[in-house]
Each structure stands twice: as C-alpha cells, then as structure tokens.
Design a protein around this motif. Sequence first.
Motif, PDB file in Angstrom:
ATOM      1  N   TYR A  36       0.834  -1.193   0.000  1.00 61.43           N
ATOM      2  CA  TYR A  36       0.000   0.000   0.000  1.00 61.43           C
ATOM      3  C   TYR A  36       0.871   1.245   0.000  1.00 61.43           C
ATOM      4  O   TYR A  36       1.858   1.324   0.733  1.00 61.43           O
ATOM      5  N   SER A  37       0.454   2.230  -0.796  1.00 59.91           N
ATOM      6  CA  SER A  37       1.158   3.508  -0.826  1.00 59.91           C
ATOM      7  C   SER A  37       0.169   4.622  -1.131  1.00 59.91           C
ATOM      8  O   SER A  37      -0.723   4.456  -1.965  1.00 59.91           O
ATOM      9  N   ASP A  38       0.301   5.749  -0.409  1.00 56.38           N
ATOM     10  CA  ASP A  38      -0.455   6.961  -0.720  1.00 56.38           C
ATOM     11  C   ASP A  38       0.421   8.147  -0.327  1.00 56.38           C
ATOM     12  O   ASP A  38       1.567   7.939   0.090  1.00 56.38           O
ATOM     13  N   TYR A  41       1.711   7.539   3.276  1.00 57.62           N
ATOM     14  CA  TYR A  41       2.389   6.291   3.608  1.00 57.62           C
ATOM     15  C   TYR A  41       3.011   5.693   2.350  1.00 57.62           C
ATOM     16  O   TYR A  41       2.350   5.605   1.322  1.00 57.62           O
ATOM     17  N   ALA A  42       4.261   5.255   2.476  1.00 58.17           N
ATOM     18  CA  ALA A  42       4.933   4.641   1.333  1.00 58.17           C
ATOM     19  C   ALA A  42       5.355   3.221   1.695  1.00 58.17           C
ATOM     20  O   ALA A  42       6.019   2.995   2.707  1.00 58.17           O
ATOM     21  N   GLY A  43       4.935   2.292   0.887  1.00 61.11           N
ATOM     22  CA  GLY A  43       5.425   0.932   1.006  1.00 61.11           C
ATOM     23  C   GLY A  43       4.986   0.152   2.227  1.00 61.11           C
ATOM     24  O   GLY A  43       5.768  -0.614   2.770  1.00 61.11           O
ATOM     25  N   LEU A  44       3.741   0.313   2.651  1.00 65.84           N
ATOM     26  CA  LEU A  44       3.232  -0.522   3.736  1.00 65.84           C
ATOM     27  C   LEU A  44       3.016  -1.931   3.193  1.00 65.84           C
ATOM     28  O   LEU A  44       2.318  -2.124   2.208  1.00 65.84           O
ATOM     29  N   ARG A  45       3.630  -2.897   3.837  1.00 63.30           N
ATOM     30  CA  ARG A  45       3.560  -4.271   3.340  1.00 63.30           C
ATOM     31  C   ARG A  45       2.777  -5.135   4.323  1.00 63.30           C
ATOM     32  O   ARG A  45       3.086  -5.159   5.509  1.00 63.30           O
ATOM     33  N   GLY A  46       1.770  -5.815   3.819  1.00 62.05           N
ATOM     34  CA  GLY A  46       1.016  -6.770   4.623  1.00 62.05           C
ATOM     35  C   GLY A  46      -0.108  -6.146   5.431  1.00 62.05           C
ATOM     36  O   GLY A  46      -0.225  -4.938   5.551  1.00 62.05           O
ATOM     37  N   GLU A  96      -4.126  -3.316  -7.922  1.00 57.38           N
ATOM     38  CA  GLU A  96      -3.589  -4.388  -8.751  1.00 57.38           C
ATOM     39  C   GLU A  96      -4.037  -5.711  -8.151  1.00 57.38           C
ATOM     40  O   GLU A  96      -4.033  -5.887  -6.924  1.00 57.38           O
ATOM     41  N   PHE A  97      -4.451  -6.616  -9.013  1.00 58.08           N
ATOM     42  CA  PHE A  97      -4.971  -7.902  -8.578  1.00 58.08           C
ATOM     43  C   PHE A  97      -3.977  -9.013  -8.855  1.00 58.08           C
ATOM     44  O   PHE A  97      -3.296  -9.013  -9.880  1.00 58.08           O
ATOM     45  N   THR A  98      -3.920  -9.942  -7.931  1.00 58.63           N
ATOM     46  CA  THR A  98      -3.225 -11.211  -8.144  1.00 58.63           C
ATOM     47  C   THR A  98      -4.264 -12.282  -7.872  1.00 58.63           C
ATOM     48  O   THR A  98      -4.741 -12.413  -6.737  1.00 58.63           O
ATOM     49  N   GLY A  99      -4.642 -12.974  -8.915  1.00 51.79           N
ATOM     50  CA  GLY A  99      -5.729 -13.937  -8.776  1.00 51.79           C
ATOM     51  C   GLY A  99      -7.010 -13.208  -8.432  1.00 51.79           C
ATOM     52  O   GLY A  99      -7.377 -12.224  -9.078  1.00 51.79           O
ATOM     53  N   ASP A 100      -7.651 -13.646  -7.363  1.00 48.20           N
ATOM     54  CA  ASP A 100      -8.941 -13.063  -6.983  1.00 48.20           C
ATOM     55  C   ASP A 100      -8.827 -12.126  -5.789  1.00 48.20           C
ATOM     56  O   ASP A 100      -9.815 -11.856  -5.105  1.00 48.20           O
ATOM     57  N   ARG A 101      -7.608 -11.615  -5.531  1.00 46.42           N
ATOM     58  CA  ARG A 101      -7.425 -10.684  -4.416  1.00 46.42           C
ATOM     59  C   ARG A 101      -6.581  -9.483  -4.855  1.00 46.42           C
ATOM     60  O   ARG A 101      -5.903  -9.512  -5.873  1.00 46.42           O
ATOM     61  N   ILE A 102      -6.625  -8.441  -4.057  1.00 50.68           N
ATOM     62  CA  ILE A 102      -5.860  -7.220  -4.328  1.00 50.68           C
ATOM     63  C   ILE A 102      -4.455  -7.397  -3.756  1.00 50.68           C
ATOM     64  O   ILE A 102      -4.293  -7.730  -2.576  1.00 50.68           O
ATOM     65  N   SER A 103      -3.454  -7.131  -4.594  1.00 43.54           N
ATOM     66  CA  SER A 103      -2.067  -7.276  -4.148  1.00 43.54           C
ATOM     67  C   SER A 103      -1.344  -5.934  -4.023  1.00 43.54           C
ATOM     68  O   SER A 103      -0.278  -5.860  -3.421  1.00 43.54           O
ATOM     69  N   GLY A 104      -1.915  -4.893  -4.600  1.00 43.45           N
ATOM     70  CA  GLY A 104      -1.273  -3.589  -4.507  1.00 43.45           C
ATOM     71  C   GLY A 104      -2.299  -2.472  -4.601  1.00 43.45           C
ATOM     72  O   GLY A 104      -3.288  -2.581  -5.319  1.00 43.45           O
ATOM     73  N   ILE A 105      -2.061  -1.415  -3.836  1.00 48.66           N
ATOM     74  CA  ILE A 105      -2.932  -0.237  -3.844  1.00 48.66           C
ATOM     75  C   ILE A 105      -2.057   0.995  -3.883  1.00 48.66           C
ATOM     76  O   ILE A 105      -1.131   1.131  -3.072  1.00 48.66           O
TER      77      ILE A 105
END
Length: 110
Positions: A36-38, A41-46, A96-105
């Motif tokens: 996640y990034s906005d 916040y930059a580069g929040l992972r998990g 951004e989606f990976t499969g059926d879930r969101i992997s990046g925002i």
Amino acid sequence: MSTNDLILTYLDIWNERDSAAREALMTSVLTDDSLYSDPDYAGLRGHAELSKAIGKAQQSFGDLRFTLGTVIGTHHDRALFTWRLGTVATGYDVVEFTGDRISGIIGFFA
C-alpha cells in the motif's frame, strides 16, 4: 468476487473500526503481502502495517466513511476508481490484482 465487490470490500476495510473485523476483511480481499502507498504512507507491506495505518488515520476521520465514487476503468489485472471520505475529501486509487485478491494499492488525494 467481482472487481466492484473487491473494491467495495477494500473500502469497508478503511471504514472498519474493530481491528479483528478489519483483519477478517483484509484476509478476504488482500493478499498476505499486499503493498500500500499513498501521499502519507509509502510501502506498507502486509495486513498488520496497513491496519495500523488505518487505525491511526481513523482517529482524524471522526464519523466520516469512505464510499465508492466511480470505477473509471479496468484492464488486465488493474482497476482505477474514485472514492469519497464523507463530503470533505476525494481521491483516486489504482489497485492491482493477483488472482482473486488485491495485491497492490496506490492512492492519490484529489
């Protein structure tokens, strides 16, 4: 889940004040290692990092809630949409989606 449903559930994550309920929503729509990034916040992972940031941000939201504006477009594994925070803020997110879930925002404030 449709793209629209994934986005709506993602916005529900931002509206959820209970951390356990927020984690359940995250598990349903975000990959475990989502990024996640906005502008704040930059580069929040998990899930844990994002949930902590959401909890902190909610302290300044009061009773305001996020709602979906318009899904502007989708292609391949991405979607662009607008959102509103009550009547005081608007923005755009690219997910951004990976499969059926969101992997990046990536969020932008308008």
